[in-house]
Design a protein around this motif. Structure first.
Motif, short mmCIF file in Angstrom:
data_model
loop_
_atom_site.label_atom_id
_atom_site.label_comp_id
_atom_site.label_asym_id
_atom_site.label_seq_id
_atom_site.Cartn_x
_atom_site.Cartn_y
_atom_site.Cartn_z
N ASP A 65 0.88 -1.16 0.00
CA ASP A 65 0.00 0.00 0.00
C ASP A 65 0.92 1.21 0.00
O ASP A 65 1.72 1.39 0.93
N SER A 81 1.45 3.79 3.07
CA SER A 81 1.84 3.29 4.40
C SER A 81 2.99 2.30 4.38
O SER A 81 3.54 1.95 5.42
N THR A 133 0.60 -5.67 0.88
CA THR A 133 -0.76 -6.00 0.48
C THR A 133 -0.99 -7.50 0.53
O THR A 133 -2.10 -7.96 0.27
N ASN A 145 -2.70 4.74 -5.40
CA ASN A 145 -1.93 3.70 -4.70
C ASN A 145 -0.60 3.36 -5.38
O ASN A 145 -0.12 2.24 -5.31
N ALA A 203 -6.55 -8.65 0.97
CA ALA A 203 -6.00 -7.33 1.27
C ALA A 203 -7.10 -6.40 1.78
O ALA A 203 -6.90 -5.63 2.71
N THR A 204 -8.29 -6.48 1.16
CA THR A 204 -9.37 -5.59 1.62
C THR A 204 -9.82 -5.99 3.01
O THR A 204 -10.20 -5.14 3.81
N PHE A 261 -7.27 -4.72 5.56
CA PHE A 261 -7.21 -3.27 5.69
C PHE A 261 -8.62 -2.70 5.60
O PHE A 261 -8.98 -2.07 4.61
N ALA A 279 -9.01 1.08 4.76
CA ALA A 279 -8.04 1.40 3.72
C ALA A 279 -8.03 2.90 3.41
O ALA A 279 -7.06 3.42 2.91
N TYR A 331 -7.42 6.66 3.76
CA TYR A 331 -6.34 7.32 4.47
C TYR A 331 -6.87 8.41 5.38
O TYR A 331 -7.98 8.92 5.18
#
Lengths: 421, 112
Positions: free
Chosen positions: A299, A302, A306, A380, B11-12, B15, B18, B20
């Motif tokens: 990501d 940060s 991933t 991203n 990944a989703t 996070f 996600a 920010y």
């Protein structure tokens, strides 16, 4: 000895002095394990501990002595000793980081456990992977690990650096040094051309009839115009560069007959420096943090993996898009990532920020050129900010080239002092 | 489901936030400033032989950064770097870098 004054200087140096207010209970008890003690990992471990002293920060590094790559091309081409590249971890340990000299062999993300070669296991709340690169010894037929004695890569500094230096110094008069350079991405994009310059700087004086042939697996490279101009000005025709379109793609290397086979030709050499293609350091692959490219997707804002939860990847191993695989970038990414980890431990979302990179290349010890970039995470990806960055001007005076050489030295002294001093 | 598809879904899940953060608290603002100066401190530290940004009061440092950005003050590199930063960024940079030079006894003075 770390004194109150040097601690303050260090905090001022890293900019993290004011960053760690509002420690939560979770943060106070948290364990962060960092794998890899290079410019990325060592910076991150040290800055995190300084910013949040109650954190338990562990740095795992296989080698007790770090051999820095930046400036190691001067060891090859000048009288710079390898010891000027070497750093130990005692000051990082004295700053409160637990330094473990061992190799990480496995990571279990579900139980948040790192296994070490010694058999020990460590638990973590957050894991940072900063393993640097692994050289791909399957990519070029004939160039495997055992060939690196006959034809050094010197792309991980240390014994390989002095081996290449010594082979160049022992080369017969009028001999040929061949350099094989990979396609992108790889560690230190302008590094091969700085190396070629400093080898030519040596040969010009000590073996003036010698040749340096660069066989490049691409057509363009970092600061190409500036390097080409400097080579013509400083070294006459000593350096010959051949790119992909010239048929320079390397098909095979035979270190016994000292021959490099390209797609259409073959080259006999006296000394060969083979820089093979690369991928993320082995532990990142074992952990499952790499994708099909061999590097670690993150990501962008940060540096969170991933692919693995509670894991961050910084430095050469990470896919940071436009940001190059450089020590400067690794150092800056580490400081950024330290903040993102602290925010994560406080249940705060990542905070995107602008980043920058500067890479100096020495053409000779008193002549340097630079490339800079400023980047922002967008869609991203780390994207360059249009209109910013770029290379030293082509028409710069010799005085400016010399000033950049002095600034390059100052950067190296500053960053190594900051990380290891 | 493909391996990549699983990875994307995972990944989703890992996070959930996600999105920010925006700077909305003083702590966020401090973090944002620390992030902004992270690349600067690769070269410019209290002990570096490179220009010591910490020696300047914020307004003088701001004037210097603006002059370097426009080229009014010549440099080898800084104009290239600073052209990636807005004037608002330069204000934050000069304040944040100057704050670091403030005398302080220990890290503990900064906490909380």
């Amino acid at each position: 000895m770390p004194t109150k004054r040097t601690t303050l200087k260090y905090l001022a140096a890293t900019g993290l002095a004011s960053a760690a207010g509002c420690a939560t209970l979770g943060e106070a008890q948290a364990k962060v394990v960092v794998i890899g003690g290079g410019f990325g990992g060592a910076t991150l471990a040290r800055t995190l501990k300084q910013a949040a002293p109650t954190l338990q920060v562990t740095l795992i590094e296989a080698n007790p002595v770090y051999n820095a790559c930046p400036f190691s091309n001067l060891v090859i081409g000048t009288n710079r000793p390898l010891t000027a590249q070497q750093f130990r971890y005692q000051n990082i340990a004295a700053a409160g980081v637990e330094v473990i000299t061992d190799r990480a062999t496995d990571i279990d993300a579900s139980s948040r456990t790192v296994s070490l070669a010694s058999g020990d296991q460590l638990n973590y709340d957050r894991l940072v992977l900063a393993p640097g690169i692994e050289l791909d010894f399957e990519a070029i037929p004939g160039y495997n690990r055992s060939a690196t004695e006959a034809a050094p890569h010197a792309w991980q500094a240390g014994a390989q650096t002095t081996l290449l230096r010594d082979q160049i110094r022992a080369m017969r008069e009028g001999g040929t040094v061949a350099m094989v350079v990979p396609d992108n991405p790889y560690r230190c994009p302008p590094g091969p051309y700085e190396r070629a310059s400093l080898i030519a700087h040596y040969l010009r004086v000590h073996n003036p009839r010698a040749k340096l042939l660069i066989l490049d697996n691409k057509d363009n490279f970092s600061k190409k115009t500036l390097f080409m101009q400097a080579w013509a000005d400083l070294f006459g025709g000593l350096i010959e560069w051949q790119g992909l379109s010239d048929g320079a793609a390397v098909a095979e290397i035979d270190t016994t007959s000292q021959t490099i086979y390209t797609d259409f030709d073959k080259v006999s050499y006296d000394v060969a420096n083979i820089i093979p293609p690369q991928r993320a350091g082995r532990i990142a692959q074992l952990a499952g943090a790499t994708d099909a490219s061999g590097w670690c997707p993150i990501d962008a804002a940060s540096f969170a993996s991933t692919l693995l939860p509670n894991t961050y990847v910084i430095g050469d191993a990470a896919i940071a898009n436009a940001m190059p695989k450089s020590a400067f970038a690794a150092n800056a990414q580490a400081k950024n990532c330290a903040i993102q980890i602290l925010r994560s431990l406080r249940d705060l979302s990542p905070l995107p920020s602008t980043m920058a990179n500067t890479c100096y290349s020495l053409v000779n010890p008193d002549y340097a050129i630079s490339v800079a970039g400023v980047y922002r995470p967008q869609q991203n990806r780390w994207q360059p900010i249009e209109g910013a960055g770029g290379t030293s001007p082509q028409d710069a005076s010799i005085d400016q080239r010399e000033r950049e050489a002095r600034y390059a030295e100052a950067w190296y002294d500053t960053v190594t002092q900051q990380v290891f001093g | 489901m493909t391996k990549l598809g699983i990875a994307a879904l995972a990944a989703t899940l890992w996070f959930p936030n996600a999105a920010y953060a925006q700077v909305s608290t003083p702590a966020d603002a401090r973090d944002a400033d620390t992030l902004l100066i992270a690349p600067c401190t690769g070269c410019h530290t209290a002990t570096s032989p490179l220009a010591g940004v910490y020696d300047y009061p914020p307004d003088e440092l701001l004037a210097l950064l603006r002059a370097l950005k426009t080229g009014e003050r010549s440099s080898t590199l800084m104009a290239r770097l600073l052209s990636g930063y807005s004037d608002a960024d330069l204000v934050r940079l000069s304040n944040a870098l100057s704050t670091l030079a403030a005398p302080s006894d220990s890290y503990a003075d900064h906490a909380n």
